[in-house]
Design a protein around this motif. Structure first.
Motif, PDB file in Angstrom:
ATOM      1  N   ALA A 166       0.826  -1.206   0.000  1.00 31.43           N
ATOM      2  CA  ALA A 166       0.000   0.000   0.000  1.00 31.43           C
ATOM      3  C   ALA A 166       0.860   1.256   0.000  1.00 31.43           C
ATOM      4  O   ALA A 166       1.978   1.291   0.530  1.00 31.43           O
ATOM      5  CB  ALA A 166      -0.919  -0.001   1.214  1.00 31.43           C
ATOM      6  N   ARG A 167       0.291   2.309  -0.589  1.00 31.47           N
ATOM      7  CA  ARG A 167       0.891   3.633  -0.539  1.00 31.47           C
ATOM      8  C   ARG A 167       0.066   4.465   0.440  1.00 31.47           C
ATOM      9  O   ARG A 167      -1.141   4.636   0.253  1.00 31.47           O
ATOM     10  CB  ARG A 167       0.900   4.269  -1.930  1.00 31.47           C
ATOM     11  CG  ARG A 167       1.674   5.574  -1.981  1.00 31.47           C
ATOM     12  CD  ARG A 167       1.645   6.179  -3.375  1.00 31.47           C
ATOM     13  NE  ARG A 167       2.391   7.422  -3.403  1.00 31.47           N
ATOM     14  CZ  ARG A 167       2.272   8.354  -4.355  1.00 31.47           C
ATOM     15  NH1 ARG A 167       1.426   8.149  -5.357  1.00 31.47           N
ATOM     16  NH2 ARG A 167       2.985   9.461  -4.314  1.00 31.47           N
ATOM     17  N   ILE A 168       0.706   4.990   1.481  1.00 32.09           N
ATOM     18  CA  ILE A 168       0.014   5.664   2.583  1.00 32.09           C
ATOM     19  C   ILE A 168       0.422   7.127   2.641  1.00 32.09           C
ATOM     20  O   ILE A 168       1.611   7.466   2.478  1.00 32.09           O
ATOM     21  CB  ILE A 168       0.357   4.981   3.926  1.00 32.09           C
ATOM     22  CG1 ILE A 168      -0.113   3.525   3.916  1.00 32.09           C
ATOM     23  CG2 ILE A 168      -0.268   5.740   5.094  1.00 32.09           C
ATOM     24  CD1 ILE A 168       0.430   2.730   5.076  1.00 32.09           C
ATOM     25  N   LEU A 169      -0.546   7.987   2.936  1.00 32.61           N
ATOM     26  CA  LEU A 169      -0.281   9.399   3.187  1.00 32.61           C
ATOM     27  C   LEU A 169      -0.486   9.664   4.675  1.00 32.61           C
ATOM     28  O   LEU A 169      -1.552   9.380   5.223  1.00 32.61           O
ATOM     29  CB  LEU A 169      -1.224  10.288   2.373  1.00 32.61           C
ATOM     30  CG  LEU A 169      -1.021  11.803   2.541  1.00 32.61           C
ATOM     31  CD1 LEU A 169       0.342  12.226   2.002  1.00 32.61           C
ATOM     32  CD2 LEU A 169      -2.143  12.579   1.848  1.00 32.61           C
ATOM     33  N   ASP A 170       0.543  10.201   5.317  1.00 34.21           N
ATOM     34  CA  ASP A 170       0.489  10.569   6.737  1.00 34.21           C
ATOM     35  C   ASP A 170       0.443  12.092   6.804  1.00 34.21           C
ATOM     36  O   ASP A 170       1.454  12.766   6.576  1.00 34.21           O
ATOM     37  CB  ASP A 170       1.731  10.011   7.442  1.00 34.21           C
ATOM     38  CG  ASP A 170       1.693  10.219   8.948  1.00 34.21           C
ATOM     39  OD1 ASP A 170       0.794  10.925   9.434  1.00 34.21           O
ATOM     40  OD2 ASP A 170       2.572   9.672   9.631  1.00 34.21           O
ATOM     41  N   VAL A 171      -0.734  12.636   7.090  1.00 32.81           N
ATOM     42  CA  VAL A 171      -0.946  14.083   7.058  1.00 32.81           C
ATOM     43  C   VAL A 171      -0.655  14.672   8.432  1.00 32.81           C
ATOM     44  O   VAL A 171      -1.276  14.301   9.425  1.00 32.81           O
ATOM     45  CB  VAL A 171      -2.401  14.404   6.647  1.00 32.81           C
ATOM     46  CG1 VAL A 171      -2.603  15.917   6.582  1.00 32.81           C
ATOM     47  CG2 VAL A 171      -2.738  13.765   5.308  1.00 32.81           C
ATOM     48  N   GLY A 172       0.303  15.598   8.488  1.00 33.39           N
ATOM     49  CA  GLY A 172       0.735  16.129   9.774  1.00 33.39           C
ATOM     50  C   GLY A 172       1.577  15.105  10.498  1.00 33.39           C
ATOM     51  O   GLY A 172       1.341  14.786  11.666  1.00 33.39           O
ATOM     52  N   SER A 173       2.581  14.587   9.809  1.00 33.89           N
ATOM     53  CA  SER A 173       3.372  13.452  10.315  1.00 33.89           C
ATOM     54  C   SER A 173       4.279  13.811  11.479  1.00 33.89           C
ATOM     55  O   SER A 173       4.805  12.919  12.152  1.00 33.89           O
ATOM     56  CB  SER A 173       4.205  12.848   9.181  1.00 33.89           C
ATOM     57  OG  SER A 173       4.907  13.845   8.460  1.00 33.89           O
ATOM     58  N   GLY A 174       4.478  15.093  11.743  1.00 28.69           N
ATOM     59  CA  GLY A 174       5.273  15.496  12.894  1.00 28.69           C
ATOM     60  C   GLY A 174       6.666  14.892  12.881  1.00 28.69           C
ATOM     61  O   GLY A 174       7.333  14.850  11.864  1.00 28.69           O
ATOM     62  N   GLY A 175       7.085  14.390  14.024  1.00 32.65           N
ATOM     63  CA  GLY A 175       8.402  13.782  14.143  1.00 32.65           C
ATOM     64  C   GLY A 175       8.446  12.329  13.734  1.00 32.65           C
ATOM     65  O   GLY A 175       9.427  11.633  13.996  1.00 32.65           O
ATOM     66  N   ALA A 176       7.363  11.825  13.129  1.00 29.53           N
ATOM     67  CA  ALA A 176       7.299  10.475  12.531  1.00 29.53           C
ATOM     68  C   ALA A 176       7.161   9.356  13.547  1.00 29.53           C
ATOM     69  O   ALA A 176       7.472   8.203  13.233  1.00 29.53           O
ATOM     70  CB  ALA A 176       8.499  10.212  11.621  1.00 29.53           C
ATOM     71  N   LEU A 177       6.655   9.646  14.728  1.00 27.73           N
ATOM     72  CA  LEU A 177       6.473   8.602  15.730  1.00 27.73           C
ATOM     73  C   LEU A 177       5.531   7.510  15.209  1.00 27.73           C
ATOM     74  O   LEU A 177       5.838   6.314  15.280  1.00 27.73           O
ATOM     75  CB  LEU A 177       5.914   9.206  17.020  1.00 27.73           C
ATOM     76  CG  LEU A 177       5.732   8.237  18.191  1.00 27.73           C
ATOM     77  CD1 LEU A 177       7.083   7.712  18.667  1.00 27.73           C
ATOM     78  CD2 LEU A 177       5.009   8.933  19.340  1.00 27.73           C
ATOM     79  N   PHE A 178       4.389   7.919  14.661  1.00 24.70           N
ATOM     80  CA  PHE A 178       3.421   6.939  14.181  1.00 24.70           C
ATOM     81  C   PHE A 178       3.754   6.460  12.770  1.00 24.70           C
ATOM     82  O   PHE A 178       3.401   5.344  12.402  1.00 24.70           O
ATOM     83  CB  PHE A 178       2.007   7.503  14.273  1.00 24.70           C
ATOM     84  CG  PHE A 178       1.561   7.675  15.703  1.00 24.70           C
ATOM     85  CD1 PHE A 178       1.143   6.583  16.439  1.00 24.70           C
ATOM     86  CD2 PHE A 178       1.621   8.916  16.320  1.00 24.70           C
ATOM     87  CE1 PHE A 178       0.756   6.722  17.777  1.00 24.70           C
ATOM     88  CE2 PHE A 178       1.243   9.070  17.647  1.00 24.70           C
ATOM     89  CZ  PHE A 178       0.812   7.961  18.377  1.00 24.70           C
ATOM     90  N   THR A 179       4.434   7.281  11.992  1.00 19.47           N
ATOM     91  CA  THR A 179       4.969   6.814  10.709  1.00 19.47           C
ATOM     92  C   THR A 179       5.900   5.633  10.952  1.00 19.47           C
ATOM     93  O   THR A 179       5.849   4.622  10.242  1.00 19.47           O
ATOM     94  CB  THR A 179       5.753   7.943  10.013  1.00 19.47           C
ATOM     95  OG1 THR A 179       5.050   9.179  10.123  1.00 19.47           O
ATOM     96  CG2 THR A 179       6.003   7.617   8.546  1.00 19.47           C
ATOM     97  N   ASN A 180       6.742   5.779  11.934  1.00 23.23           N
ATOM     98  CA  ASN A 180       7.687   4.734  12.316  1.00 23.23           C
ATOM     99  C   ASN A 180       6.948   3.459  12.721  1.00 23.23           C
ATOM    100  O   ASN A 180       7.308   2.340  12.315  1.00 23.23           O
ATOM    101  CB  ASN A 180       8.544   5.243  13.472  1.00 23.23           C
ATOM    102  CG  ASN A 180       9.844   4.480  13.646  1.00 23.23           C
ATOM    103  OD1 ASN A 180      10.810   4.985  14.208  1.00 23.23           O
ATOM    104  ND2 ASN A 180       9.910   3.248  13.165  1.00 23.23           N
ATOM    105  N   TYR A 181       5.890   3.620  13.501  1.00 20.60           N
ATOM    106  CA  TYR A 181       5.119   2.460  13.957  1.00 20.60           C
ATOM    107  C   TYR A 181       4.489   1.722  12.776  1.00 20.60           C
ATOM    108  O   TYR A 181       4.569   0.491  12.691  1.00 20.60           O
ATOM    109  CB  TYR A 181       4.026   2.909  14.928  1.00 20.60           C
ATOM    110  CG  TYR A 181       3.211   1.758  15.463  1.00 20.60           C
ATOM    111  CD1 TYR A 181       3.743   0.885  16.408  1.00 20.60           C
ATOM    112  CD2 TYR A 181       1.910   1.523  15.003  1.00 20.60           C
ATOM    113  CE1 TYR A 181       3.002  -0.184  16.888  1.00 20.60           C
ATOM    114  CE2 TYR A 181       1.169   0.462  15.487  1.00 20.60           C
ATOM    115  CZ  TYR A 181       1.716  -0.396  16.426  1.00 20.60           C
ATOM    116  OH  TYR A 181       0.992  -1.466  16.895  1.00 20.60           O
ATOM    117  N   ILE A 182       3.878   2.453  11.868  1.00 16.77           N
ATOM    118  CA  ILE A 182       3.251   1.827  10.701  1.00 16.77           C
ATOM    119  C   ILE A 182       4.291   1.118   9.846  1.00 16.77           C
ATOM    120  O   ILE A 182       4.078  -0.011   9.385  1.00 16.77           O
ATOM    121  CB  ILE A 182       2.483   2.881   9.877  1.00 16.77           C
ATOM    122  CG1 ILE A 182       1.296   3.419  10.673  1.00 16.77           C
ATOM    123  CG2 ILE A 182       2.005   2.290   8.548  1.00 16.77           C
ATOM    124  CD1 ILE A 182       0.648   4.640  10.048  1.00 16.77           C
TER     125      ILE A 182
END
Length: 226
Positions: A48-64
């Motif tokens: 999947a291609r995911i868009l993280d809107v307001g990704s900040g410091g990538a804490l949840f980007t990292n988790y995903i």
């Protein structure tokens, strides 16, 4: 509408705001990551291609990225400080995770570009919540999941008090942190009723709007109709 006195606090982060959130507040927010497992990840197709809107410091980007090594993630944020912090955090993830400056209310992508769209703790910073949500749905592919979370302006005092106890800060600052949370974080965010109203205007199936259990956070989830 004139800018309220506290609006600059919740607008574009300065490096100081970014550091404070990532170092002190984010560990408490991270306890809510189970909603990603329940409402977002199961609905993503392979690769999947995911868009993280307001990704900040990538804490949840990292988790995903850790939960789904097959996905590609683009994180957007208005704060250059947060983009730098996120890029540094995710530097070992190669080409499948990248970050760019972007505005939730004006997403520069064609319709139906992403397999999933997530925004964690960002909606209170958007200049228009309605426009931002409409944009998130617009760029979402049919069947793709949407997950939006943020502080709950209608939270109970007890849940807010428990929440700030998980800050990475000395306990002697508990009362100050609680006041800041109520005024500048939850106080500038959305209530559960507002979240329900916003969600009702979106074209979603399996729509779910609720408080996150025992936390001063609210969530909107659903999928774009197939």
């Amino acid at each position: 509408m004139p800018m309220a006195p506290f609006d600059p606090i919740t607008a574009i982060y300065t490096p100081a705001h970014a550091w404070m959130y990532e170092t002190i507040v984010a560990p408490a927010v991270y306890r809510s990551r189970h909603v990603i497992d329940e409402y977002f990840l199961p609905h993503l197709p392979p690769n999947a291609r995911i868009l993280d809107v307001g990704s900040g410091g990538a804490l949840f980007t990292n988790y995903i990225a850790d939960q789904r090594p097959d996905v590609h993630i683009l994180g957007l944020d208005l704060s250059e400080a947060q983009i730098k912090r996120a890029t540094k955090r995710m530097r070992h993830y190669g080409h499948r995770v990248r970050f760019d400056v972007g505005d939730a209310t004006r997403l520069d992508f064609p319709d139906q570009t992403f397999d999933g769209v997530i925004s964690y703790g960002s909606i209170k910073h958007w200049s228009s919540r309605e426009a931002g949500l409409a944009e998130c749905v617009r760029v979402l592919k049919p069947g793709g999941p949407l997950l939006i979370t943020d502080a709950d302006r209608s939270t109970s005092f007890e849940d807010a008090e428990k929440f700030v106890e998980n800050y990475k800060a000395p306990r002697v600052l508990g009362s100050i942190n609680l006041a800041i949370f109520h005024t500048w974080i939850a106080g500038r965010s959305i209530s559960l009723d507002e979240a329900r109203d916003l969600a009702s205007r979106l074209d979603l199936v399996d729509e779910h709007v609720s408080r996150i259990t025992e936390m001063p956070l609210v969530m909107i989830s659903g999928r774009r109709p197939a």
